[in-house]
Write a protein that holds these residues in place. Structure first.
Motif: not given
Length: 320
Positions: A149, A153, A156, A261, A265
């Motif tokens: 992840s 991440v 993104w 997340e 994020l």
């Protein structure tokens, strides 16, 4: 001369009359507990013990904590943790931050779950057909699911930050403030990210279900003049209803446990708590602020809500 055979007229005979009795009385207690194949229970018992140790015991302990004035203490220290009843539940249910976290996760689920179900079913149907480079596409959709992840991440963040590629492509249409620092767009962006990352897993589930759909159904529908869209709605969707229930439940459960997340994020639930999930709030209350009893109460409420939603899914799909 009579042609009647005695064995035909005799009750309970093999050639006529009543069938032999199959009722052999009550089963022994050991057989009732272990089933007809006790060796099967022996094979699955290690996994049952694993479930009890990893899931049932922590859940039971969390329920116990939620009804006590619980706090962390030094190892071996004897401290009093009195029973407080529903005081912890009253505290969290009157906290606006808790209500906001549940509202945030509701927004996430409303976006993420339908998108996940629809996209994974459509992609699985396409990948189940005769498609060029089908193996490549199956692998490509599954790779993000098994990728760490933290690494995904980072990609993104590069795409959706203020100077990211998405904003540069949109130009004057880019939102201001940007995606992950916008209180209205941050949670939908995270919902889109999670749907994309976990899509490969749910595509595999649907592919497994589609393998069991008889091809003769599609051939008969094609002979009757049905198009691909009609066959999708009339054959594919009903045939994978069990898989759809599984996807709905798994997507809801994993979405309700959202933590990594928003933590990565949006730097821990920002902007201004717009992406704080109940699990993230549990982490903040229990570990950062030292109130594990309130964190446990939030967790129990979350388990009850998700269990109720899963039962509603099952009831609706079984009724349809």
């Amino acid at each position: 001369m009579s042609s009647t055979h005695p064995d035909v007229l005799r009750p309970g005979s093999a050639r006529g009359g009543d069938r032999p009795r199959t009722d052999r009385g009550p089963r022994p207690r050991r057989s009732r507990f272990a089933g007809r194949q006790p060796i099967g229970l022996a094979f699955v018992s290690p996994y049952l013990l694993y479930l009890a140790a990893i899931f049932l015991y922590p859940l039971g302990f969390a329920v116990w904590i939620s009804f006590h004035d619980y706090f962390f203490a030094a190892p071996g220290a004897q401290v009093d943790r009195p029973f407080v009843g529903f005081a912890n539940y009253t505290s969290v249910l009157t906290d606006p931050d808790v209500w906001r976290s549940f509202g945030n996760i509701a927004v996430f689920l409303v976006i993420n779950v339908p998108l996940t179900v629809a996209a994974s079913l459509v992609l699985a149907t396409a990948l189940n057909s005769k498609l060029r480079a089908r193996t490549f596409f199956r692998t490509a959709y599954y790779v993000p699911y098994i990728t760490a992840s933290v690494a995904v991440v980072g990609v993104w963040l590069f795409l959706f930050n203020s100077n990211g590629l998405v904003n540069k492509a949109l130009g004057p249409l880019a939102p201001d403030p940007s995606w992950l620092v916008n209180s209205h767009l941050a949670m939908p962006t995270i919902a889109l990210f999670v749907a994309w990352k976990q899509l490969g897993f749910f595509v595999v589930l649907y592919l497994s279900a589609l393998q069991n759909v008889p091809g003769e159904l599609y051939e008969s529908a094609a002979l009757d003049g049905a198009g691909k869209v009609r066959m999708f709605w009339s054959i594919t969707v009903p045939a994978v209803r069990t898989a759809t229930l599984l996807v709905l439940v798994l997507a809801t459960v994993t979405g309700a446990n959202l933590f990594t997340e928003p933590y990565l994020l949006t730097s821990g639930g920002g902007p201004d708590g717009a992406t704080t999930s109940p699990v993230l709030l549990m982490y903040q209350r229990g570990l950062q602020q030292g109130h594990p009893d309130e964190a446990a109460a939030i967790g129990v409420i979350l388990v009850v809500l998700i269990t109720g939603i899963s039962l509603v899914y099952r009831r609706v799909l079984e009724r349809d």
